[in-house]
Motif scaffolding. Structure first.
Motif, PDB file in Angstrom:
ATOM      1  N   SER A  53      -0.768 -12.115  -4.911  1.00 18.04           N
ATOM      2  CA  SER A  53      -0.682 -10.759  -5.466  1.00 18.04           C
ATOM      3  C   SER A  53      -2.019 -10.294  -6.029  1.00 18.04           C
ATOM      4  CB  SER A  53       0.396 -10.704  -6.548  1.00 18.04           C
ATOM      5  OG  SER A  53       1.678 -10.799  -5.999  1.00 18.04           O
ATOM      6  N   ASN A  54      -2.763 -11.217  -6.635  1.00 19.04           N
ATOM      7  CA  ASN A  54      -4.051 -10.857  -7.227  1.00 19.04           C
ATOM      8  C   ASN A  54      -5.066 -10.392  -6.192  1.00 19.04           C
ATOM      9  OD1 ASN A  54      -3.204 -11.383  -9.809  1.00 19.04           O
ATOM     10  ND2 ASN A  54      -4.066 -13.454  -9.887  1.00 19.04           N
ATOM     11  N   ASP A  55      -4.890 -10.774  -4.939  1.00 25.33           N
ATOM     12  CA  ASP A  55      -5.821 -10.339  -3.902  1.00 25.33           C
ATOM     13  C   ASP A  55      -5.826  -8.819  -3.755  1.00 25.33           C
ATOM     14  OD1 ASP A  55      -6.823 -12.861  -3.092  1.00 25.33           O
ATOM     15  OD2 ASP A  55      -4.998 -13.232  -1.945  1.00 25.33           O
ATOM     16  N   TYR A  56      -4.695  -8.200  -4.015  1.00 26.73           N
ATOM     17  CA  TYR A  56      -4.567  -6.756  -3.827  1.00 26.73           C
ATOM     18  C   TYR A  56      -4.982  -5.961  -5.070  1.00 26.73           C
ATOM     19  CZ  TYR A  56      -2.192  -7.395   0.634  1.00 26.73           C
ATOM     20  OH  TYR A  56      -1.908  -7.709   1.934  1.00 26.73           O
ATOM     21  N   ARG A  57      -5.134  -6.637  -6.176  1.00 24.30           N
ATOM     22  CA  ARG A  57      -5.453  -5.950  -7.428  1.00 24.30           C
ATOM     23  C   ARG A  57      -6.860  -5.345  -7.356  1.00 24.30           C
ATOM     24  NH1 ARG A  57      -3.863  -9.536 -12.225  1.00 24.30           N
ATOM     25  NH2 ARG A  57      -1.838  -9.049 -11.277  1.00 24.30           N
ATOM     26  N   ASP A  58      -6.963  -4.050  -7.664  1.00 29.09           N
ATOM     27  CA  ASP A  58      -8.239  -3.318  -7.663  1.00 29.09           C
ATOM     28  C   ASP A  58      -8.943  -3.372  -6.307  1.00 29.09           C
ATOM     29  OD1 ASP A  58      -7.934  -2.775 -10.433  1.00 29.09           O
ATOM     30  OD2 ASP A  58      -8.791  -4.733 -10.935  1.00 29.09           O
ATOM     31  N   SER A  59      -8.180  -3.472  -5.235  1.00 28.28           N
ATOM     32  CA  SER A  59      -8.772  -3.577  -3.897  1.00 28.28           C
ATOM     33  C   SER A  59      -8.858  -2.240  -3.171  1.00 28.28           C
ATOM     34  CB  SER A  59      -7.939  -4.538  -3.042  1.00 28.28           C
ATOM     35  OG  SER A  59      -6.669  -3.973  -2.742  1.00 28.28           O
ATOM     36  N   ASN A  60      -8.192  -1.214  -3.686  1.00 24.52           N
ATOM     37  CA  ASN A  60      -8.075   0.089  -3.021  1.00 24.52           C
ATOM     38  C   ASN A  60      -7.230   0.007  -1.755  1.00 24.52           C
ATOM     39  OD1 ASN A  60      -9.681   1.550  -4.903  1.00 24.52           O
ATOM     40  ND2 ASN A  60     -11.537   0.746  -3.928  1.00 24.52           N
ATOM     41  N   PHE A  61      -6.444  -1.052  -1.619  1.00 27.45           N
ATOM     42  CA  PHE A  61      -5.507  -1.191  -0.500  1.00 27.45           C
ATOM     43  C   PHE A  61      -4.107  -1.433  -1.055  1.00 27.45           C
ATOM     44  CE2 PHE A  61      -9.455  -2.103   1.645  1.00 27.45           C
ATOM     45  CZ  PHE A  61      -9.269  -1.574   2.922  1.00 27.45           C
ATOM     46  N   THR A  62      -3.108  -0.913  -0.340  1.00 25.28           N
ATOM     47  CA  THR A  62      -1.718  -1.175  -0.681  1.00 25.28           C
ATOM     48  C   THR A  62      -1.208  -2.352   0.152  1.00 25.28           C
ATOM     49  OG1 THR A  62      -0.831   0.302   1.026  1.00 25.28           O
ATOM     50  CG2 THR A  62      -1.367   1.286  -1.120  1.00 25.28           C
ATOM     51  N   ARG A  63      -0.041  -2.851  -0.209  1.00 29.68           N
ATOM     52  CA  ARG A  63       0.620  -3.877   0.592  1.00 29.68           C
ATOM     53  C   ARG A  63       1.420  -3.163   1.672  1.00 29.68           C
ATOM     54  NH1 ARG A  63       1.091  -5.040  -4.808  1.00 29.68           N
ATOM     55  NH2 ARG A  63       0.411  -7.095  -5.555  1.00 29.68           N
ATOM     56  N   GLY A  64       0.968  -3.247   2.888  1.00 26.51           N
ATOM     57  CA  GLY A  64       1.603  -2.533   3.985  1.00 26.51           C
ATOM     58  C   GLY A  64       2.577  -3.419   4.751  1.00 26.51           C
ATOM     59  N   HIS A  65       3.860  -3.098   4.673  1.00 28.91           N
ATOM     60  CA  HIS A  65       4.875  -3.855   5.405  1.00 28.91           C
ATOM     61  C   HIS A  65       4.704  -3.700   6.915  1.00 28.91           C
ATOM     62  CE1 HIS A  65       7.041  -3.955   1.570  1.00 28.91           C
ATOM     63  NE2 HIS A  65       7.943  -4.759   2.100  1.00 28.91           N
ATOM     64  N   LEU A  66       4.814  -4.795   7.641  1.00 26.42           N
ATOM     65  CA  LEU A  66       4.960  -4.702   9.093  1.00 26.42           C
ATOM     66  C   LEU A  66       6.435  -4.494   9.437  1.00 26.42           C
ATOM     67  CD1 LEU A  66       2.443  -7.399  10.423  1.00 26.42           C
ATOM     68  CD2 LEU A  66       2.071  -4.993   9.822  1.00 26.42           C
ATOM     69  N   ASN A  67       7.296  -5.218   8.781  1.00 26.42           N
ATOM     70  CA  ASN A  67       8.734  -4.961   8.850  1.00 26.42           C
ATOM     71  C   ASN A  67       9.100  -4.215   7.573  1.00 26.42           C
ATOM     72  OD1 ASN A  67      11.523  -4.979   8.913  1.00 26.42           O
ATOM     73  ND2 ASN A  67      11.736  -7.199   8.729  1.00 26.42           N
ATOM     74  N   PRO A  68       9.243  -2.892   7.632  1.00 24.63           N
ATOM     75  CA  PRO A  68       9.489  -2.117   6.407  1.00 24.63           C
ATOM     76  C   PRO A  68      10.900  -2.347   5.878  1.00 24.63           C
ATOM     77  CG  PRO A  68       9.528  -0.686   8.327  1.00 24.63           C
ATOM     78  CD  PRO A  68       9.113  -2.036   8.825  1.00 24.63           C
ATOM     79  N   SER A  69      11.029  -2.371   4.576  1.00 24.50           N
ATOM     80  CA  SER A  69      12.319  -2.697   3.969  1.00 24.50           C
ATOM     81  C   SER A  69      13.413  -1.719   4.377  1.00 24.50           C
ATOM     82  CB  SER A  69      12.194  -2.744   2.445  1.00 24.50           C
ATOM     83  OG  SER A  69      11.859  -1.476   1.910  1.00 24.50           O
ATOM     84  N   MET A  70      13.078  -0.444   4.521  1.00 26.02           N
ATOM     85  CA  MET A  70      14.100   0.546   4.840  1.00 26.02           C
ATOM     86  C   MET A  70      14.445   0.596   6.327  1.00 26.02           C
ATOM     87  SD  MET A  70      15.077   1.424   1.946  1.00 26.02           S
ATOM     88  CE  MET A  70      16.215   2.762   2.328  1.00 26.02           C
ATOM     89  N   HIS A  71      13.927  -0.345   7.097  1.00 21.37           N
ATOM     90  CA  HIS A  71      14.378  -0.544   8.477  1.00 21.37           C
ATOM     91  C   HIS A  71      15.390  -1.685   8.540  1.00 21.37           C
ATOM     92  CE1 HIS A  71      11.159   1.531  11.219  1.00 21.37           C
ATOM     93  NE2 HIS A  71      11.671   2.358  10.302  1.00 21.37           N
ATOM     94  N   GLN A  72      15.870  -2.120   7.373  1.00 22.68           N
ATOM     95  CA  GLN A  72      16.789  -3.244   7.302  1.00 22.68           C
ATOM     96  C   GLN A  72      18.110  -2.819   6.659  1.00 22.68           C
ATOM     97  OE1 GLN A  72      16.139  -6.434   8.626  1.00 22.68           O
ATOM     98  NE2 GLN A  72      14.519  -5.204   9.535  1.00 22.68           N
ATOM     99  N   LYS A  73      19.214  -3.351   7.166  1.00 27.33           N
ATOM    100  CA  LYS A  73      20.540  -2.863   6.815  1.00 27.33           C
ATOM    101  C   LYS A  73      20.980  -3.258   5.410  1.00 27.33           C
ATOM    102  CE  LYS A  73      25.350  -2.774   8.348  1.00 27.33           C
ATOM    103  NZ  LYS A  73      26.325  -3.203   9.376  1.00 27.33           N
ATOM    104  N   THR A  74      21.044  -4.549   5.130  1.00 25.05           N
ATOM    105  CA  THR A  74      21.638  -5.006   3.872  1.00 25.05           C
ATOM    106  C   THR A  74      20.591  -5.193   2.781  1.00 25.05           C
ATOM    107  OG1 THR A  74      21.408  -7.377   4.311  1.00 25.05           O
ATOM    108  CG2 THR A  74      23.341  -6.263   5.250  1.00 25.05           C
ATOM    109  N   LYS A  75      21.073  -5.339   1.561  1.00 21.29           N
ATOM    110  CA  LYS A  75      20.175  -5.571   0.432  1.00 21.29           C
ATOM    111  C   LYS A  75      19.372  -6.842   0.641  1.00 21.29           C
ATOM    112  CE  LYS A  75      20.153  -6.140  -4.600  1.00 21.29           C
ATOM    113  NZ  LYS A  75      20.994  -6.184  -5.829  1.00 21.29           N
ATOM    114  N   GLU A  76      20.039  -7.897   1.132  1.00 22.12           N
ATOM    115  CA  GLU A  76      19.343  -9.160   1.385  1.00 22.12           C
ATOM    116  C   GLU A  76      18.302  -8.997   2.488  1.00 22.12           C
ATOM    117  OE1 GLU A  76      22.635  -8.887   1.101  1.00 22.12           O
ATOM    118  OE2 GLU A  76      22.849  -9.846  -0.881  1.00 22.12           O
TER     119      GLU A  76
END
Length: 303
Positions: free
Chosen positions: A130-153
């Motif tokens: 997680s610290n790698d992204y801190r102050d990096s000017n980059f977001t964590r970009g999902h390849l498999n986005p969470s809202m492309h998935q059916k259940t909470k799990e």
């Protein structure tokens, strides 16, 4: 320039340099335990450079998707999944790491960073933190986005750093997000049965770019889907989007325009993060040229 960077110039070497919770990530030599996430149970052909690590992403004793990962670059090359209509909201982004990337006998339980009182140095070296992204000017970009998935799990399982890459906010929250919503709408409206999606990245052709001198940054994002069964009454304007379609998106506003042109009329916040829609064959041609290897993403072109 360091001696290491001097060697990362050829097309194949470029790819190797690029590749370099609990999602219960199951580590093995192949995807044999999670082939259901690939069309006809067949992973992409042609991506066979040394150093790739297949991960069957499992959470609560269930497989959720598959990722092709490389420890040296602490980033995935692609994630493959079956698209589903979300039955709830986006979960809290409790980020996780994968102990098994280092220790084959480590607990297969998801390990959120916030619960880790101590991280072995071998774990830190093997994957993004997680610290790698801190102050990096980059977001964590999902390849498999969470809202492309059916259940909470399903959605919770996507919040592993083995499923994300450094992505500019103008792409992640703008044009690329628009593409993800577009694909979701096509699935909901026109696709009968399953839709298989593979989303990945293209590294820089020249010197690799990294955040925190550790995690490789992609120059482009790419995605393709396969919907083998669609409505028989497809509108004329939709027929070219089935059974397959693809896209490439810019992750660097200063990159050239050979692959994805810039729309100078776009809003300032989105300018330079354009997404170019294209056929599956066009995408595979781009991958072949940039990676110096013939690539087939879906068996039989999803026919």
């Amino acid at each position: 320039m360091s001696q290491k960077k001097k060697f990362c110039t050829g097309a194949l070497l470029l790819l190797l340099c690029w590749l370099g919770g609990q999602v219960l990530g199951e580590i093995s030599d192949d995807f044999s335990h999670c082939l259901d996430f690939f069309y006809n149970k067949t992973p992409p052909k042609g991506i066979d450079a040394a150093g790739y690590q297949p991960i069957c992403q499992r959470y609560k004793n269930q497989y959720h998707f598959a990722s092709l990962y490389h420890r040296q670059s602490r980033a995935p090359m692609y994630s493959a999944y079956r698209l589903g209509l979300a039955d709830g909201k986006r979960p809290n982004n409790t980020w996780k790491y994968e102990p098994q990337l280092v220790f084959s006998r480590a607990s297969s339980e998801m390990t959120p960073f916030k619960f880790a009182t101590y991280l072995d140095q071998n774990v830190i070296e093997s994957q993004a933190m997680s610290n790698d992204y801190r102050d990096s000017n980059f977001t964590r970009g999902h390849l498999n986005p969470s809202m492309h998935q059916k259940t909470k799990e399903n959605r919770q399982a996507t919040f592993t750093l083995t499923n994300v890459v450094p992505q500019r906010a103008g792409s992640n929250g703008g044009s690329w997000n628009g593409l993800e919503n577009e694909v979701l709408k096509r699935f909901k409206t026109y696709c009968n049965g399953s839709m298989h999606v593979i989303t990945g990245v293209l590294p820089y052709e020249s010197e690799p770019l990294r955040i925190n001198n550790r995690v490789s940054v992609p120059e482009y994002m790419w995605s393709a889907y396969c919907c083998p069964s669609n409505r028989s009454d497809l509108p004329a304007h939709m027929q070219s989007f089935f059974p397959t379609h693809a896209a490439v998106g810019r992750n660097d506003p200063n990159s050239g325009e050979e692959i994805v042109p810039i729309n100078v009329k776009a809003k300032a916040s989105k300018r330079g993060y354009d997404v170019r829609r294209m056929s599956l064959e066009t995408l595979e041609g781009i991958l072949a040229q940039r990676l110096a290897m013939s690539v087939s993403l879906f068996q039989g072109q999803c026919q």
